[in-house]
Design a protein around this motif. Structure first.
Motif, PDB file in Angstrom:
ATOM      1  N   LYS A  50       0.822  -1.213   0.000  1.00 27.41           N
ATOM      2  CA  LYS A  50       0.000   0.000   0.000  1.00 27.41           C
ATOM      3  C   LYS A  50       0.859   1.267   0.000  1.00 27.41           C
ATOM      4  O   LYS A  50       0.480   2.283  -0.597  1.00 27.41           O
ATOM      5  CB  LYS A  50      -0.941   0.000   1.205  1.00 27.41           C
ATOM      6  N   ALA A  80       1.906   1.637  -3.622  1.00 28.57           N
ATOM      7  CA  ALA A  80       0.791   2.085  -4.456  1.00 28.57           C
ATOM      8  C   ALA A  80       0.466   3.553  -4.216  1.00 28.57           C
ATOM      9  O   ALA A  80       0.202   4.312  -5.164  1.00 28.57           O
ATOM     10  CB  ALA A  80      -0.439   1.217  -4.193  1.00 28.57           C
ATOM     11  N   ALA A  81       0.496   3.981  -2.953  1.00 30.34           N
ATOM     12  CA  ALA A  81       0.184   5.374  -2.629  1.00 30.34           C
ATOM     13  C   ALA A  81       1.217   6.320  -3.222  1.00 30.34           C
ATOM     14  O   ALA A  81       0.871   7.349  -3.819  1.00 30.34           O
ATOM     15  CB  ALA A  81       0.098   5.558  -1.117  1.00 30.34           C
ATOM     16  N   SER A  96       3.144   5.779  -5.751  1.00 27.55           N
ATOM     17  CA  SER A  96       2.995   5.746  -7.204  1.00 27.55           C
ATOM     18  C   SER A  96       1.875   6.673  -7.661  1.00 27.55           C
ATOM     19  O   SER A  96       1.978   7.338  -8.692  1.00 27.55           O
ATOM     20  CB  SER A  96       2.727   4.318  -7.667  1.00 27.55           C
ATOM     21  N   SER A  97       0.814   6.757  -6.865  1.00 27.74           N
ATOM     22  CA  SER A  97      -0.321   7.608  -7.227  1.00 27.74           C
ATOM     23  C   SER A  97      -0.015   9.097  -7.094  1.00 27.74           C
ATOM     24  O   SER A  97      -0.707   9.932  -7.665  1.00 27.74           O
ATOM     25  CB  SER A  97      -1.532   7.267  -6.356  1.00 27.74           C
ATOM     26  N   PHE A  98       1.046   9.415  -6.343  1.00 24.86           N
ATOM     27  CA  PHE A  98       1.424  10.823  -6.174  1.00 24.86           C
ATOM     28  C   PHE A  98       2.075  11.394  -7.432  1.00 24.86           C
ATOM     29  O   PHE A  98       2.139  12.613  -7.597  1.00 24.86           O
ATOM     30  CB  PHE A  98       2.402  10.981  -4.996  1.00 24.86           C
ATOM     31  N   ASN A  99       2.609  10.526  -8.283  1.00 28.63           N
ATOM     32  CA  ASN A  99       3.279  10.968  -9.512  1.00 28.63           C
ATOM     33  C   ASN A  99       4.373  11.989  -9.232  1.00 28.63           C
ATOM     34  O   ASN A  99       4.485  13.017  -9.904  1.00 28.63           O
ATOM     35  CB  ASN A  99       2.259  11.563 -10.498  1.00 28.63           C
ATOM     36  N   ASN A 133       2.281  16.026  -0.424  1.00 28.74           N
ATOM     37  CA  ASN A 133       1.569  14.749  -0.384  1.00 28.74           C
ATOM     38  C   ASN A 133       2.260  13.796   0.588  1.00 28.74           C
ATOM     39  O   ASN A 133       3.486  13.656   0.562  1.00 28.74           O
ATOM     40  CB  ASN A 133       1.534  14.118  -1.772  1.00 28.74           C
ATOM     41  N   ARG A 191      -2.648  15.976  -0.631  1.00 27.22           N
ATOM     42  CA  ARG A 191      -3.151  14.616  -0.753  1.00 27.22           C
ATOM     43  C   ARG A 191      -2.611  13.795   0.414  1.00 27.22           C
ATOM     44  O   ARG A 191      -1.405  13.753   0.653  1.00 27.22           O
ATOM     45  CB  ARG A 191      -2.731  13.991  -2.075  1.00 27.22           C
ATOM     46  N   VAL A 227      -2.750  10.090   2.575  1.00 24.96           N
ATOM     47  CA  VAL A 227      -3.110   8.666   2.631  1.00 24.96           C
ATOM     48  C   VAL A 227      -2.750   8.141   4.017  1.00 24.96           C
ATOM     49  O   VAL A 227      -1.616   8.285   4.471  1.00 24.96           O
ATOM     50  CB  VAL A 227      -2.372   7.846   1.554  1.00 24.96           C
ATOM     51  N   SER A 258      -8.014   7.997   2.507  1.00 17.60           N
ATOM     52  CA  SER A 258      -7.348   9.090   1.803  1.00 17.60           C
ATOM     53  C   SER A 258      -8.270  10.293   1.704  1.00 17.60           C
ATOM     54  O   SER A 258      -9.487  10.208   1.891  1.00 17.60           O
ATOM     55  CB  SER A 258      -6.910   8.646   0.409  1.00 17.60           C
TER      56      SER A 258
END
Length: 335
Positions: free
Chosen positions: A107, A110-111, A113-116, A205, A237, A239, A327
């Motif tokens: 997790k 994945a988190a 990675s989602s922040f880019n 983030n 953002r 999480v 999140s």
């Protein structure tokens, strides 16, 4: 029941406990003697967690877990596993910890990675966690470890001992962009201030990791921590990754746990999180091939409604551990 169903290998690590030579140096033995004689159960739990990761090394890569766990915790945990195997137990000691560790690892990745882009990772009650040294997904992230001063001091000294060993492969190399250790008690009101003074930026983030810590807190302290994190949804953002115990888990005889939530997926939205996903041990994302036996405790619990607190078959408490990802975004929290 086969070893594969139990999450074990055919030739598992724990048939014979092999302790690394580094554990028997004067420095390391002295530090772990202090832990065993002076630390309370909350602080010592950090070493017990490390011992579990060390003994489940066939699924968890943590090269410093043995060092951080210490001889006493490793031998104690190993004995529990041996006894479970002798009894052909459906649940082997450490399997919860192994699944929990793998869930948090996946997790976190994945988190981020989602922040880019760059992000921050805050580990509250970090204990003997070594993710900053073993997770490649942290290479663009600033990591903050928050825990009691004495825990972080001992941890730092133990890792330093690894750099001084002749076993070059043990030299700790940080995989994170940066690692900042923050000496603070999250039960007090000043931990966020100390975190920010250490370089934490509220507007960036952030992944907040609360692994194996919430249930040691009182209800008021746990709610205060969760509320502080939820407030950050208005700035960046955010999480949250955390594990929650239900009420039966904290009310067993001689329990050292306090905070519980039977419905964290209801609690967290009330605090300001916009998305919440709850998993139970054995669910598709909380399995990792370690819970294949349909009759093990965790799969039996999953078949019962979460509102059931006493098992209808034998009257035992339904002790559940929830793995929760929540999140929030600034635009969503301000709507």
């Amino acid at each position: 029941m086969s070893d594969h169903q139990n999450g074990l290998q055919e030739d598992p690590q724990w048939l014979e406990l092999k302790l690394p030579h580094l554990l028997f140096t004067d420095t390391v033995q002295g530090l772990h003697a202090t832990i065993q004689s002076e630390w309370d159960s909350l602080r010592r739990s950090a070493c017990q967690t490390a011992a579990g990761r060390a003994l489940w090394k066939h699924v968890i890569h943590d090269p410093f877990a043995d060092l951080l766990a210490g001889e006493t915790c490793l031998k104690s945990f190993h004995e529990k596993i041996k006894n479970d195997r002798l009894k052909n137990a459906r649940e082997t000691s450490g399997v919860i910890l192994a699944v929990r560790t793998l869930w948090f690892d996946s997790k976190i990745e994945a988190a981020l990675s989602s922040f880019n882009g760059e992000g921050q990772v805050v580990l509250l009650g970090a204990g003997m966690d070594a993710r900053a040294y073993r997770l490649s997904c942290l290479k663009e992230s600033d990591v903050f470890e928050v825990d009691f001063p004495e825990v972080l001091e001992v941890k730092t000294t133990l890792l330093k001992a690894a750099t001084e060993t002749i076993d070059g492969h043990l030299h700790p190399i940080i995989t994170a962009k940066s690692l900042n250790r923050v000496a603070a008690d999250i039960r007090n009101n000043d931990w966020l201030e100390k975190l920010q003074k250490s370089g934490f930026v509220p507007e960036k983030n952030t992944v907040w990791v609360l692994e194996g810590i919430l249930y040691y807190l009182s209800h008021s302290h746990a709610m205060q921590v969760l509320s502080i994190i939820a407030d950050k949804c208005a700035l960046a953002r955010t999480v949250l990754l955390a594990d929650f115990m239900n009420k039966p888990s904290t009310t067993l005889a001689n329990s050292i746990f306090h905070f519980y939530s039977d419905w964290p997926d209801h609690l967290l939205p009330s605090l300001g999180f916009s998305h919440v996903k709850l998993s139970q041990l054995g669910d598709p994302d909380a399995h990792f091939g370690l819970m294949n036996d349909p009759l093990n405790l965790f799969n039996k619990l999953r078949s019962l409604p979460r509102s059931v607190q006493t098992h209808p078959d034998d009257g035992t408490p339904c002790c559940r551990l929830y793995l929760v990802e929540a999140s929030g975004l600034p635009s969503q929290s301000n709507q």
